[in-house]
Structure formats: structure tokens, C-alpha cells
Design an enzyme around this catalytic site. Structure first.
Site, PDB file in Angstrom:
ATOM      1  N   GLU A  21       0.831  -1.212   0.000  1.00  0.00           N
ATOM      2  CA  GLU A  21       0.000   0.000   0.000  1.00  0.00           C
ATOM      3  C   GLU A  21       0.863   1.260   0.000  1.00  0.00           C
ATOM      4  O   GLU A  21       2.058   1.214   0.281  1.00  0.00           O
ATOM      5  CB  GLU A  21      -0.931  -0.002   1.205  1.00  0.00           C
ATOM      6  CG  GLU A  21      -0.192   0.064   2.530  1.00  0.00           C
ATOM      7  CD  GLU A  21      -0.959   0.842   3.585  1.00  0.00           C
ATOM      8  OE1 GLU A  21      -1.369   1.975   3.303  1.00  0.00           O
ATOM      9  OE2 GLU A  21      -1.119   0.308   4.694  1.00  0.00           O
ATOM     10  N   LYS A 155      -3.921  -1.490  14.037  1.00  0.00           N
ATOM     11  CA  LYS A 155      -3.150  -0.436  14.704  1.00  0.00           C
ATOM     12  C   LYS A 155      -3.575  -0.311  16.164  1.00  0.00           C
ATOM     13  O   LYS A 155      -4.752  -0.366  16.491  1.00  0.00           O
ATOM     14  CB  LYS A 155      -3.302   0.876  13.943  1.00  0.00           C
ATOM     15  CG  LYS A 155      -2.383   0.898  12.718  1.00  0.00           C
ATOM     16  CD  LYS A 155      -2.403   2.214  12.009  1.00  0.00           C
ATOM     17  CE  LYS A 155      -3.626   2.351  11.167  1.00  0.00           C
ATOM     18  NZ  LYS A 155      -3.587   1.574   9.943  1.00  0.00           N
TER      19      LYS A 155
HETATM   20  N1  PSU Z   1      -0.329   0.734   8.499  1.00  0.00           N
HETATM   21  C1  PSU Z   1       0.711   1.508   8.880  1.00  0.00           C
HETATM   22  N2  PSU Z   1       0.596   2.867   8.682  1.00  0.00           N
HETATM   23  C2  PSU Z   1      -0.528   3.425   8.080  1.00  0.00           C
HETATM   24  C3  PSU Z   1      -1.620   2.593   7.676  1.00  0.00           C
HETATM   25  C4  PSU Z   1      -1.451   1.242   7.917  1.00  0.00           C
HETATM   26  O1  PSU Z   1       1.741   1.022   9.402  1.00  0.00           O
HETATM   27  O2  PSU Z   1      -0.562   4.644   7.886  1.00  0.00           O
HETATM   28  C5  PSU Z   1      -2.826   3.189   6.964  1.00  0.00           C
HETATM   29  C6  PSU Z   1      -3.436   2.124   6.051  1.00  0.00           C
HETATM   30  O3  PSU Z   1      -3.437   2.663   4.748  1.00  0.00           O
HETATM   31  C7  PSU Z   1      -4.836   1.925   6.557  1.00  0.00           C
HETATM   32  C8  PSU Z   1      -5.148   3.291   7.058  1.00  0.00           C
HETATM   33  O4  PSU Z   1      -5.707   1.497   5.559  1.00  0.00           O
HETATM   34  O5  PSU Z   1      -3.943   3.627   7.756  1.00  0.00           O
HETATM   35  C9  PSU Z   1      -6.393   3.299   7.915  1.00  0.00           C
HETATM   36  O6  PSU Z   1      -6.948   4.589   7.902  1.00  0.00           O
HETATM   37  P1  PSU Z   1      -8.444   4.834   8.429  1.00  0.00           P
HETATM   38  O7  PSU Z   1      -8.372   4.515   9.900  1.00  0.00           O
HETATM   39  O8  PSU Z   1      -8.723   6.290   8.169  1.00  0.00           O
HETATM   40  O9  PSU Z   1      -9.339   3.928   7.642  1.00  0.00           O
END
Ligand code: PSU
Ligand code: MN
Length: 300
Positions: A21, A155
Site C-alpha cells: 500500500e 493499529k
Molecule cells: N499501516 C501503517 N501505517 C498506516 C496505515 C497502515 O503502518 O498509515 C494506513 C493504512 O493505509 C490503513 C489506514 O488502511 O492507515 C487506515 O486509515 P483509516 O483509519 O482512516 O481507515
């Protein structure tokens, strides 16, 4: 959608490919080190025996597999918009540069015929979601996409228990890699168990073959790969810094897709770079493992 020629060729020949990604590069890690990390992650995929295919929107074109100039654009850009699945078409129609989240990357990778995908941590249910309704679109996409996401759990800024409940409801398989505990992103253990484990790339490949046999592979699979203890963040430091970050985010009125980048940045600054080091290591390790699984799948 543009599939890079070497990626298209590998897929046509049944060779292992791993999607990566781009939101974690553009919105999850600080510049300028993020470009170096993006290259390091691609190198880890190659070392693991697969071809990397970083996914992003470049000048309105959805690209699966980025060349060096495109990787620079995504890493450098103030003008790079964070794209979930719903953002892809509007951003493309305006010719924008876009970084793809787990959801958008999974969507485009599956559309290109790629099954393995590596990232840091999944999005999920945010703490306080009962009031804010903030649940990452990553979950919904995993419910309907045939993709295997190698990550270090979800996360740790999230409500991990609630996210695991949602993954169960949505029919997403969760495998602990070499562990019976669900990893906590920067932390070895999120405090939650994981029901199924696999201890080698071949074992994961066998499970995927069973999914195909039984027709249960239409939804996503999460392979949760913990950091070794010596590379993880100290849990006490993590909890203290995160709790201040959550308070600040609320006070400053941070909402929507700005929440995750805000909290990650807060952790990286307030742990004196310790969370950043852990974040880079886990992404690199997940990329390597995804490549080994892709190679095991291709060898079948
Ligand atoms: N994993 C990481 N760092 C990130 C992300 C994932 O180590 O920045 C990103 C991914 O792209 C994931 C996003 O899809 O954070 C989630 O964002 P949200 O909570 O707005 O859906
Ligand atoms: Mn959100």
C-alpha cells in the site's frame, strides 16, 4: 488501471507477486525517510522471493507496480490525497495523485489478480466509536475481497477487541503467525488471543488451498505477524503517549480520515522515534513474510 509490465508478466506466468500500500508511505511515515522505507519494503519482497507491486493513483491513473519516479511522487507529495475505495474514482477523474489505504490497495490488487498484500497494521474500529461511528473502511473491503493481508494486527491506536469482533462478523479469517496471541502493531501482544495459527509459509499456503477447495476464500484473510520482543515498543510508554494523543485529537477536533495519520504522527514524535523504528521494522518484516507465502502458494 495500469499494471506495470513486469507485474503483468509475473502474474501471467503464475510467479509470486506481493501488493504494497502507499498510504503508509505518504500519510503514515515522516518525510524524507519514507521514500527510503518504501524502497526497503520493496527490497524485502524481492529478498523473500516475490515481485513487489506498490499500488497508488499517479496523475489520475490507478497503478499496480510503481516505477522510481512514481514512488518519489507519492513519497514527496503534499498534494497526495489519502484514498479509500470510495475516493478512487473522484480522485482519478480529477487527475490527482492518490495514496491507497489497505481497503483501496486490496481492491485494486485483487482486481489485478494479486492475492498477497503486505502492510503495517489494519484499520479498524476506533476507540470511542460508540459516539463517533468511526470504523475503518478496511474492514468492509476485507469482507468482500479475496486478498491475504500480512500485517502486525490492527493499529494499536484502535479498539482492538471491537475490531476482532467485527472481523468475526464479516467472515474474515484471522491467523496468528507463529503465535496464539493477536499482535498489537507496535506491541507484541494486543491482549487478545487468536484462534488459529500457522507456523510456516507452507502452512498458510495449505490453508489458502483449503479456502479455494471449500469456497470460503471470497472474503479476506489476515495473517497477523508480531514483532519480536526486542524490536517492539515498551507497552507502558505506548499507553502513556497514546492516551495524550487521543486527548489532543479530541481537543483539536480531528475527525474522519485525518484521525489515523494524526495519532501515528503523535506517537512517532512523542516516543522519540521509538514507535517509528518499530513501525518500519514491522512493515519490512511483513513484506518479507508475504513474499515467502506468495512463493509457497506459487510452488503448489
Ligand atoms: N499501516 C501503517 N501505517 C498506516 C496505515 C497502515 O503502518 O498509515 C494506513 C493504512 O493505509 C490503513 C489506514 O488502511 O492507515 C487506515 O486509515 P483509516 O483509519 O482512516 O481507515
Ligand atoms: Mn475512519
Amino acid at each position: 488501471m495500469r499494471i506495470a509490465p513486469e507485474v503483468a508478466e509475473a502474474l501471467a506466468r503464475g510467479r509470486p507477486v506481493v501488493a504494497l500500500e502507499s498510504t503508509l508511505i505518504s500519510h503514515g511515515l515522516p518525510r524524507p525517510e519514507n521514500l527510503e522505507v518504501a524502497r526497503e519494503v520493496e527490497a524485502a519482497v524481492r529478498e523473500g522471493g516475490a515481485l513487489p507491486a506498490t499500488v497508488a493513483l499517479v496523475a489520475g491513473e490507478a497503478c499496480v507496480g510503481l516505477d522510481e519516479p512514481s514512488l518519489r511522487v507519492i513519497a514527496a507529495g503534499e498534494d497526495v490525497v489519502k484514498c479509500g475505495v470510495r475516493d478512487l474514482a473522484p480522485a482519478a477523474s480529477r487527475g490527482r495523485h492518490g495514496a491507497t489505504t489497505v481497503a483501496a490497495t486490496a481492491h485494486l490488487a485483487a482486481r489485478a489478480g494479486i492475492r498477497l498484500f503486505a502492510t503495517g497494521g489494519l484499520g479498524g474500529v476506533h476507540r470511542g466509536a460508540r459516539e463517533s461511528w468511526d470504523e475503518s473502511a478496511d474492514l468492509n473491503e476485507l469482507a468482500r475481497t479475496r486478498i491475504v493481508v500480512v500485517c502486525s494486527g490492527v493499529k494499536s491506536i484502535l479498539d482492538v477487541g471491537a475490531t476482532l469482533e467485527r472481523l468475526e462478523s464479516l467472515g474474515v479469517s484471522v491467523l496468528g503467525y507463529g503465535t496464539d496471541r493477536f499482535p498489537g502493531f507496535y506491541l507484541v501482544d494486543s491482549g487478545h488471543p487468536v484462534l488459529w495459527r500457522a507456523d510456516s509459509p507452507r502452512e498458510v499456503a495449505r490453508i489458502l488451498a483449503e479456502q479455494d477447495e471449500l469456497g470460503t476464500g471470497a472474503a479476506g484473510t489476515v495473517v497477523a505477524n508480531p514483532l519480536p520482543p526486542c524490536e517492539a515498543l515498551d507497552p507502558a510508554l505506548h499507553d502513556r503517549v497514546l492516551s495524550a494523543g487521543l486527548d489532543n485529537a479530541e481537543r483539536e477536533g480531528i475527525t474522519g480520515k485525518d484521525v489515523t495519520p494524526y495519532l501515528l504522527d503523535h506517537l512517532h514524535r512523542e516516543t522519540g522515534g521509538a514507535s517509528l523504528r518499530a513501525n518500519v521494522r514491522l512493515v519490512v518484516r511483513n513484506a518479507r513474510l508475504a513474499a515467502e507465502i506468495a512463493a509457497a502458494v506459487s510452488a503448489k
